[in-house]
Design a protein around this motif. Structure first.
Motif, short mmCIF file in Angstrom:
data_model
loop_
_atom_site.label_atom_id
_atom_site.label_comp_id
_atom_site.label_asym_id
_atom_site.label_seq_id
_atom_site.Cartn_x
_atom_site.Cartn_y
_atom_site.Cartn_z
N ALA A 13 0.77 -1.20 0.06
CA ALA A 13 0.00 -0.01 -0.05
C ALA A 13 0.81 1.32 0.00
CB ALA A 13 -0.91 0.07 1.23
N GLU A 14 1.97 1.15 0.79
CA GLU A 14 2.68 2.22 0.78
C GLU A 14 3.24 2.67 -0.27
OE1 GLU A 14 5.84 3.94 4.44
OE2 GLU A 14 6.21 1.97 3.78
N GLN A 15 3.95 1.61 -1.07
CA GLN A 15 4.66 1.81 -2.16
C GLN A 15 3.78 2.33 -3.47
OE1 GLN A 15 7.54 -1.15 -3.45
NE2 GLN A 15 8.24 -1.50 -1.12
N LEU A 16 2.59 1.66 -3.41
CA LEU A 16 1.54 2.01 -4.31
C LEU A 16 1.13 3.49 -4.23
CD1 LEU A 16 -0.98 -0.89 -4.33
CD2 LEU A 16 0.13 -0.29 -6.31
N VAL A 17 1.07 4.20 -2.93
CA VAL A 17 0.95 5.59 -2.92
C VAL A 17 2.11 6.33 -3.42
CG1 VAL A 17 0.81 7.34 -1.09
CG2 VAL A 17 -0.70 5.32 -0.90
N GLN A 18 3.20 5.77 -3.18
CA GLN A 18 4.20 6.44 -3.65
C GLN A 18 4.55 6.36 -5.13
OE1 GLN A 18 7.51 4.17 -1.67
NE2 GLN A 18 7.44 5.38 0.39
N TYR A 24 -7.24 1.87 -2.08
CA TYR A 24 -8.26 1.34 -1.03
C TYR A 24 -7.39 0.32 -0.22
CZ TYR A 24 -11.50 3.90 -4.05
OH TYR A 24 -12.26 4.72 -4.87
N ALA A 25 -7.24 0.73 1.06
CA ALA A 25 -6.59 -0.19 1.91
C ALA A 25 -7.56 -1.02 2.98
CB ALA A 25 -5.66 0.42 2.73
N ALA A 26 -7.41 -2.19 2.47
CA ALA A 26 -8.73 -3.06 3.36
C ALA A 26 -8.38 -4.13 4.50
CB ALA A 26 -9.51 -4.07 2.24
N ALA A 27 -8.91 -3.83 5.65
CA ALA A 27 -8.74 -4.79 6.61
C ALA A 27 -9.92 -5.18 7.47
CB ALA A 27 -7.78 -4.01 7.39
N THR A 32 -7.10 0.10 12.19
CA THR A 32 -5.62 -0.24 12.28
C THR A 32 -4.84 0.11 11.19
OG1 THR A 32 -6.21 -2.45 11.21
CG2 THR A 32 -6.41 -2.51 13.56
N ILE A 33 -5.57 0.81 10.28
CA ILE A 33 -4.72 1.12 9.19
C ILE A 33 -4.20 2.53 9.45
CG2 ILE A 33 -4.73 1.61 6.65
CD1 ILE A 33 -6.79 -0.54 6.37
N ASP A 34 -2.70 2.65 9.36
CA ASP A 34 -2.25 4.06 9.78
C ASP A 34 -1.62 4.74 8.64
OD1 ASP A 34 -0.14 2.22 9.83
OD2 ASP A 34 0.46 3.06 11.98
N LEU A 35 -1.69 4.23 7.53
CA LEU A 35 -0.90 4.76 6.23
C LEU A 35 -1.57 6.09 5.93
CD1 LEU A 35 0.09 1.86 4.30
CD2 LEU A 35 1.49 3.27 5.25
N VAL A 38 -4.31 6.75 2.06
CA VAL A 38 -5.02 5.71 1.35
C VAL A 38 -6.41 5.80 2.00
CG1 VAL A 38 -2.90 4.18 1.61
CG2 VAL A 38 -4.51 4.16 3.39
N THR A 39 -7.33 5.02 1.43
CA THR A 39 -8.69 5.11 1.76
C THR A 39 -8.99 3.79 2.38
OG1 THR A 39 -9.59 6.52 -0.04
CG2 THR A 39 -11.09 5.21 1.06
N PRO A 40 -9.33 4.01 3.83
CA PRO A 40 -9.40 2.49 4.54
C PRO A 40 -10.87 2.14 4.21
CG PRO A 40 -8.55 4.26 6.05
CD PRO A 40 -9.08 4.95 4.71
N LEU A 41 -10.83 0.52 4.02
CA LEU A 41 -12.01 -0.18 3.79
C LEU A 41 -12.31 -1.35 4.87
CD1 LEU A 41 -12.36 -0.54 0.01
CD2 LEU A 41 -13.64 0.99 1.55
N ARG A 42 -13.53 -1.47 5.40
CA ARG A 42 -13.72 -2.76 6.24
C ARG A 42 -14.00 -3.72 5.46
NH1 ARG A 42 -17.52 -5.84 8.73
NH2 ARG A 42 -19.55 -4.54 7.72
N LEU A 43 -13.25 -4.83 5.36
CA LEU A 43 -13.41 -6.09 4.54
C LEU A 43 -12.94 -7.31 5.21
CD1 LEU A 43 -14.09 -7.30 1.78
CD2 LEU A 43 -11.81 -6.76 1.06
#
Length: 219
Positions: A13-18, A24-27, A32-35, A38-43
């Motif tokens: 995720a970090e390298q994609l942003v770079q 879309y960062a899913a967890a 718990t996503i602290d980047l 990114v757009t956090p998603l519940r998944l």
């Protein structure tokens, strides 16, 4: 991208942003996503409702990364069958469900790619980790079949295979020379961008893949 809150997923995720991507960062627990960026998603990859909602929200996606996984290390005969099913659900059926949900999204957006995070265990099957190995071997077969099916729709499918990485999953294992997850992430993204089907991210994985043509010795 699933499993984006730690380990390899966080590096991806970090390298994609770079690289300038919208991510879309899913967890299961998006808090718990602290980047940054990114757009956090519940998944939950075993929950069809959250998968459908993720595909609805990420309607501009052109890349799906199936990174979420679990490792319970059960033997197949003596192990707990509920745990064995959980690994198969998370490591194989989950990525398949995500791919089925996002294929029309990616196709509508002009094509793109799917990246499945697998393992050297796709090909190396120790008895004590039989359930994990079976789930990753199934995910490898799934990746190959889905690649052929999605090619006419302008979607490439790449599979990453790697041995032990320096992440939370292997923190308690006394193994030397663990792969750097940042390096593995860079290899994976470069390969997806090039449209190649397979990433062998470390020497152990390359050696095991090369040995697949060898026959089993009779005992």
């Amino acid at each position: 991208m699933t499993g984006a809150n730690r380990g390899l997923g966080r590096h991806l995720a970090e390298q994609l942003v770079q690289r300038g991507a919208k991510v879309y960062a899913a967890a299961r627990r998006p808090e718990t996503i602290d980047l940054d960026g990114v757009t956090p998603l519940r998944l939950d990859v075993t929950d069809e409702a959250t998968i459908r909602e993720a595909a609805r929200v990420a309607s501009d996606a052109t890349l799906l990364i199936n990174n979420a996984g679990i490792s319970l290390y059960n033997p197949l005969i003596a192990g707990d069958l509920t745990a064995i099913r959980a690994e198969m659900d998370t490591n194989c059926y989950g990525p398949l469900a995500l791919t089925r949900a996002f294929a029309p999204v990616i196709e509508t957006n002009g094509g793109g790619a799917v990246l499945n995070i697998l393992s050297v265990i796709s090909w190396l099957h120790p008895a004590q980790a039989g359930s994990y190995a079976a789930s990753k071997a199934a995910a490898w077969a799934m990746s190959d079949a889905v690649r052929e099916e999605l090619a006419p729709r302008g979607i490439t499918v790449s599979a990453l295979h790697v041995g032990f990485m320096d992440t939370d999953m292997t923190a308690g294992m006394p193994i030397a020379d663990k792969a750097d997850p940042a390096d593995v992430a860079a290899q994976a993204l470069d390969t997806v961008e090039a449209g190649r089907p397979e990433i062998l991210a470390d020497d152990v994985t390359r050696q095991v893949k090369q040995g697949l043509s060898q026959t089993h010795a009779l005992s």
